[in-house]
Write a protein that holds these residues in place. Structure first.
Motif, PDB file in Angstrom:
ATOM      1  N   ALA A 103       0.833  -1.205   0.000  1.00 21.88           N
ATOM      2  CA  ALA A 103       0.000   0.000   0.000  1.00 21.88           C
ATOM      3  C   ALA A 103       0.867   1.254   0.000  1.00 21.88           C
ATOM      4  O   ALA A 103       0.569   2.221  -0.708  1.00 21.88           O
ATOM      5  N   LYS A 104       1.958   1.245   0.762  1.00 22.90           N
ATOM      6  CA  LYS A 104       2.814   2.433   0.860  1.00 22.90           C
ATOM      7  C   LYS A 104       3.372   2.834  -0.500  1.00 22.90           C
ATOM      8  O   LYS A 104       3.409   4.028  -0.827  1.00 22.90           O
ATOM      9  N   ALA A 163       3.263   7.155  -4.462  1.00 18.55           N
ATOM     10  CA  ALA A 163       3.205   7.591  -5.867  1.00 18.55           C
ATOM     11  C   ALA A 163       1.970   8.455  -6.112  1.00 18.55           C
ATOM     12  O   ALA A 163       2.049   9.487  -6.779  1.00 18.55           O
ATOM     13  N   ALA A 164       0.831   8.049  -5.558  1.00 26.13           N
ATOM     14  CA  ALA A 164      -0.406   8.818  -5.746  1.00 26.13           C
ATOM     15  C   ALA A 164      -0.288  10.201  -5.107  1.00 26.13           C
ATOM     16  O   ALA A 164      -0.712  11.199  -5.698  1.00 26.13           O
ATOM     17  N   LYS A 165       0.296  10.265  -3.939  1.00 20.98           N
ATOM     18  CA  LYS A 165       0.467  11.564  -3.272  1.00 20.98           C
ATOM     19  C   LYS A 165       1.369  12.481  -4.104  1.00 20.98           C
ATOM     20  O   LYS A 165       1.064  13.658  -4.290  1.00 20.98           O
ATOM     21  N   ALA A 166       2.459  11.921  -4.620  1.00 17.78           N
ATOM     22  CA  ALA A 166       3.387  12.713  -5.432  1.00 17.78           C
ATOM     23  C   ALA A 166       2.715  13.250  -6.692  1.00 17.78           C
ATOM     24  O   ALA A 166       3.019  14.352  -7.144  1.00 17.78           O
ATOM     25  N   LEU A 167       1.784  12.500  -7.243  1.00 18.23           N
ATOM     26  CA  LEU A 167       1.056  12.955  -8.429  1.00 18.23           C
ATOM     27  C   LEU A 167      -0.071  13.920  -8.072  1.00 18.23           C
ATOM     28  O   LEU A 167      -0.337  14.870  -8.794  1.00 18.23           O
ATOM     29  N   VAL A 180      -3.591   3.963  -9.739  1.00 18.10           N
ATOM     30  CA  VAL A 180      -2.227   3.764  -9.254  1.00 18.10           C
ATOM     31  C   VAL A 180      -2.231   2.474  -8.451  1.00 18.10           C
ATOM     32  O   VAL A 180      -2.826   2.405  -7.377  1.00 18.10           O
ATOM     33  N   VAL A 181      -1.593   1.439  -8.986  1.00 16.52           N
ATOM     34  CA  VAL A 181      -1.647   0.120  -8.365  1.00 16.52           C
ATOM     35  C   VAL A 181      -0.240  -0.397  -8.091  1.00 16.52           C
ATOM     36  O   VAL A 181       0.668  -0.215  -8.893  1.00 16.52           O
ATOM     37  N   SER A 182      -0.063  -1.003  -6.922  1.00 16.54           N
ATOM     38  CA  SER A 182       1.208  -1.636  -6.578  1.00 16.54           C
ATOM     39  C   SER A 182       1.226  -3.045  -7.117  1.00 16.54           C
ATOM     40  O   SER A 182       0.192  -3.687  -7.250  1.00 16.54           O
ATOM     41  N   SER A 183       2.433  -3.524  -7.386  1.00 21.34           N
ATOM     42  CA  SER A 183       2.578  -4.890  -7.865  1.00 21.34           C
ATOM     43  C   SER A 183       3.881  -5.466  -7.341  1.00 21.34           C
ATOM     44  O   SER A 183       4.891  -4.768  -7.248  1.00 21.34           O
ATOM     45  N   HIS A 184       3.832  -6.756  -6.996  1.00 20.28           N
ATOM     46  CA  HIS A 184       5.063  -7.468  -6.638  1.00 20.28           C
ATOM     47  C   HIS A 184       5.860  -7.697  -7.909  1.00 20.28           C
ATOM     48  O   HIS A 184       5.330  -7.631  -9.013  1.00 20.28           O
ATOM     49  N   VAL A 214      -3.151   3.689 -16.314  1.00 21.99           N
ATOM     50  CA  VAL A 214      -2.783   2.902 -15.130  1.00 21.99           C
ATOM     51  C   VAL A 214      -1.289   3.069 -14.886  1.00 21.99           C
ATOM     52  O   VAL A 214      -0.490   2.934 -15.810  1.00 21.99           O
ATOM     53  N   LEU A 215      -0.928   3.380 -13.647  1.00 24.83           N
ATOM     54  CA  LEU A 215       0.463   3.441 -13.232  1.00 24.83           C
ATOM     55  C   LEU A 215       0.713   2.256 -12.326  1.00 24.83           C
ATOM     56  O   LEU A 215       0.060   2.110 -11.284  1.00 24.83           O
TER      57      LEU A 215
END
Length: 166
Positions: A42-43, A48-52, A133-137, A161-162
């Motif tokens: 989540a972090k 990334a979302a906050k920076a954008l 904005v999605v995180s991925s392993h 999608v980022l």
């Protein structure tokens, strides 16, 4: 013409491509799907979302998707289990929203139940997100063979999608 004969054409960039007006290139609504049980993942997407979002004053919508409880388990859980779990997820997501560091009016939350990528895409459409904005392993052999949530979101989203590696 007062503008030197340019009419309403966009100004050209140094590369010769027309530059879009700022309001056309800014993201106004970012959807950030998060697994509230995995803060490290989540972090990455929240940062990334906050920076954008900060420079553009964009809204951020946090989404947590709860899995559907298989009917075989229903006899083993309390009758109000689904409601309690949704309430807990809503509270946990609201707590996470306060930690982002954006003004309260710029962050909203949603909790949905179902398949992750289906619900992410549905929420993106419902809230009219400009960007997911999605995180991925890092990919493993299994994700190459059967795919991942991020892969399916990228393939089927109606907006940009980022994908942020966590």
């Amino acid at each position: 013409m007062a503008n030197g004969g340019q009419g309403s054409r966009a100004k050209a960039s140094p590369a010769g491509m027309p530059e879009a007006p700022m309001e056309d290139i800014m993201f106004k609504k970012l959807l950030v799907p998060v697994d509230i049980g995995d803060e490290a993942m989540a972090k990455a997407s929240l940062d990334a979302a906050k920076a954008l979002a900060e420079p553009w004053g964009a809204e951020v919508r946090l989404l947590h998707v709860r899995p559907i409880l298989p009917s075989a388990y229903l006899e083993y859980v309390p009758a109000d289990f689904e409601g309690l779990e949704k309430k807990r997820a809503t509270e946990d997501l609201a707590a996470l929203a306060t930690k982002i560091g954006l003004p309260a009016g710029k962050v909203s939350t949603a909790v949905r139940t179902g398949g992750v990528y289906h619900e992410v895409l549905a929420e993106a459409d419902d809230c009219k997100a400009d960007l997911i904005v999605v995180s991925s392993h890092w990919p493993t052999l299994a994700t190459y063979l059967i795919g991942s949530h991020a892969t399916n979101i990228v393939r089927h989203a109606h907006c940009s999608v980022l994908v942020v590696r966590a």
